[in-house]
Motif scaffolding. Structure first.
Motif, PDB file in Angstrom:
ATOM      1  N   LEU A   1       0.764  -1.310  -0.127  1.00  0.00           N
ATOM      2  CA  LEU A   1      -0.083   0.001   0.093  1.00  0.00           C
ATOM      3  C   LEU A   1       0.756   1.124  -0.147  1.00  0.00           C
ATOM      4  O   LEU A   1       0.547   2.103  -0.817  1.00  0.00           O
ATOM      5  CB  LEU A   1      -0.783   0.043   1.369  1.00  0.00           C
TER       6      LEU A   1
ATOM      7  N   GLN B   1      -5.282   6.931   1.261  1.00  0.00           N
ATOM      8  CA  GLN B   1      -4.826   5.803   2.083  1.00  0.00           C
ATOM      9  C   GLN B   1      -3.977   5.724   3.094  1.00  0.00           C
ATOM     10  O   GLN B   1      -3.461   4.849   3.541  1.00  0.00           O
ATOM     11  CB  GLN B   1      -5.338   4.583   1.148  1.00  0.00           C
TER      12      GLN B   1
ATOM     13  N   ALA C   1      -4.899   5.002   6.206  1.00  0.00           N
ATOM     14  CA  ALA C   1      -5.331   3.595   6.366  1.00  0.00           C
ATOM     15  C   ALA C   1      -3.863   2.954   6.464  1.00  0.00           C
ATOM     16  O   ALA C   1      -3.768   1.903   7.411  1.00  0.00           O
ATOM     17  CB  ALA C   1      -5.949   3.113   5.124  1.00  0.00           C
ATOM     18  N   TYR C   2      -2.983   3.255   5.748  1.00  0.00           N
ATOM     19  CA  TYR C   2      -1.605   2.692   5.904  1.00  0.00           C
ATOM     20  C   TYR C   2      -0.969   3.112   7.398  1.00  0.00           C
ATOM     21  O   TYR C   2      -0.306   2.221   8.207  1.00  0.00           O
ATOM     22  CB  TYR C   2      -0.691   3.272   5.061  1.00  0.00           C
TER      23      TYR C   2
ATOM     24  N   GLU D   1     -10.848   6.227   6.196  1.00  0.00           N
ATOM     25  CA  GLU D   1      -9.636   5.240   5.854  1.00  0.00           C
ATOM     26  C   GLU D   1      -9.233   4.685   7.069  1.00  0.00           C
ATOM     27  O   GLU D   1      -8.822   3.766   6.774  1.00  0.00           O
ATOM     28  CB  GLU D   1      -8.517   6.289   5.207  1.00  0.00           C
TER      29      GLU D   1
ATOM     30  N   ARG E   1     -11.517   1.893   7.186  1.00  0.00           N
ATOM     31  CA  ARG E   1     -11.124   0.823   6.169  1.00  0.00           C
ATOM     32  C   ARG E   1     -10.074  -0.295   6.576  1.00  0.00           C
ATOM     33  O   ARG E   1     -10.188  -1.536   6.580  1.00  0.00           O
ATOM     34  CB  ARG E   1     -10.703   1.612   4.922  1.00  0.00           C
TER      35      ARG E   1
ATOM     36  N   TRP F   1     -10.268  -5.640   1.075  1.00  0.00           N
ATOM     37  CA  TRP F   1      -9.550  -4.272   1.085  1.00  0.00           C
ATOM     38  C   TRP F   1     -10.488  -3.215   0.350  1.00  0.00           C
ATOM     39  O   TRP F   1     -11.017  -2.226   0.904  1.00  0.00           O
ATOM     40  CB  TRP F   1      -8.062  -3.999   0.642  1.00  0.00           C
TER      41      TRP F   1
END
Length: 391
Positions: free
Chosen positions: A219, A279, A282-283, A368, A371, A384
């Protein structure tokens, strides 16, 4: 009135075209494709054409993500005379995934209402009238706009895709939910009791350490590519660099469909790059779950991108990166998932009302984070790119 909306919880919508044809078989001409049906009366003196738009979470996920939270908020604010009925209504709304929006050229009469009720029964749904009245599948009123109970013997109905029924209710889930609500109250962030519990630990499938690490590295690399695109840097050179890094760390197979598609686009779509660049948040959750970030701060500031990059770039191999990780306990991850789930509702509810997100939150950060957290806990086995972000 010219609008009547039917909401339901269904595994699929494949039978709805046939249902519409059956209900309007006598005296109506039906034209339609791609989920929109134009229905014209054949009678000389009836020119009240109607349009029925059919949508589901599969065909129009943005509609449900943007509107169902507002619907829950609307009925949560109504002073129901029967609190148990209120809980039942909010439970029903929480599992809605199908909509039939009906609009007529002119105000509809009782004859049209009878036809609408035929659709209601066919999809086993609830009917929404613009004044706020809710009707059950048999046409009887569930609740009036002022909170008075109708004469329907209403019970929520949910398909197997959306069920959050009794088997999902647990003492553990309720305790976690109430602890999150206490946190929200301490920050004056709105919430609703009707937002369901998350499943208990025993019912979830947490991702293993190595899978999380591979997802994180892949990612991060594709995020860098998205940023290169947005900064108008050389696409081919950037693509080659990122592809080489994916090979170096051995994580090419950890790319999602959307990420692989962005890398393969000859002329990358700007919006696709924007979506993936966000994202980063999210990471950040992934490397938090791996123990590389000390804590997830309140979601009103974007993550430290320099630190985020350094977490991987300082390692010469995937094995070195993996060796630096120390995964957090599943309980801690599930607590954060519950918190972000309810923070997300608060953000969406405020947006629907035309207000800023409460307590200075950034909705994109919250979304995010959610997620990643829902992916980590294995929520409903979703991949994902397809994590359900409804509230």
């Amino acid at each position: 009135m010219r609008h009547f909306t039917i909401f339901a919880s269904r595994n699929d919508t494949g039978d709805i075209p046939g249902l519409i044809a059956e209900v309007f078989a006598d005296g109506y001409k039906i034209d339609g494709n791609s989920g929109e049906y134009v229905i014209q009366p054949r009678k000389w003196f009836n020119k009240n054409k109607m349009v029925i738009r059919v949508a589901s979470e599969d065909t129009d996920p943005d509609y449900f993500a943007n509107n169902i939270p507002g619907m829950m908020g609307f009925y949560d604010r109504i002073p129901f005379e029967d609190e148990q009925l209120k809980r039942l209504v909010l439970t029903q709304i929480s599992v809605i995934n199908t909509m039939l929006a009906i609009e007529t050229d002119k105000d509809y009469d009782e004859a049209y209402l009878t036809l609408f009720q035929g659709l209601l029964r066919g999809v086993d749904g609830i009917g929404f009238i613009p004044d706020g009245t809710l009707a059950d599948y048999d046409g009887r009123v569930i609740v009036h706009p002022d909170g008075r109970s109708g004469n329907a013997e209403f019970r929520p109905r949910a398909c197997t895709r959306k069920i959050r029924g009794e088997e999902q209710v647990s003492a553990e889930g309720e305790q976690r939910k109430q602890e999150t609500i206490a946190y929200l109250q301490s920050r004056n962030i709105p919430y609703i009791e009707g937002l369901p519990q998350l499943p208990p630990l025993a019912d979830l499938h947490f991702k293993p350490r190595e899978e999380i690490a591979r997802r994180a590295v892949a990612l991060l690399l594709v995020i860098q590519y998205a940023c290169y695109i947005l900064q108008d840097e050389g696409v081919e050179q950037s693509r080659q660099f990122v592809t080489e890094m994916l090979d170096k760390y051995g994580v090419t197979n950890a790319l999602t469909e959307n990420e692989a598609d962005l890398l393969q686009q000859e002329e990358p779509e700007h919006q696709d790059a924007v979506n993936i660049s966000w994202q980063y948040e999210a990471y950040w959750v992934l490397i938090w779950a791996l123990g590389l970030v000390e804590s997830l701060e309140f979601p009103n500031q974007t993550c430290d991108c320099d630190f985020a990059i350094q977490a991987v770039s300082s390692c010469d191999s995937f094995e070195e990166f993996l060796g630096k990780t120390s995964p957090r306990r599943p309980e801690e991850i599930l607590d954060e998932a519950d918190r972000n789930y309810r923070l997300h509702w608060a953000c969406v509810n405020s947006r629907i009302k035309g207000e800023s997100a409460p307590a200075g939150m950034n909705e994109s950060i919250v979304m995010e984070r959610r997620r990643a957290l829902f992916w980590l806990i294995g929520s409903e086995g979703e991949e994902w790119d397809h994590i359900s972000l409804d509230t």
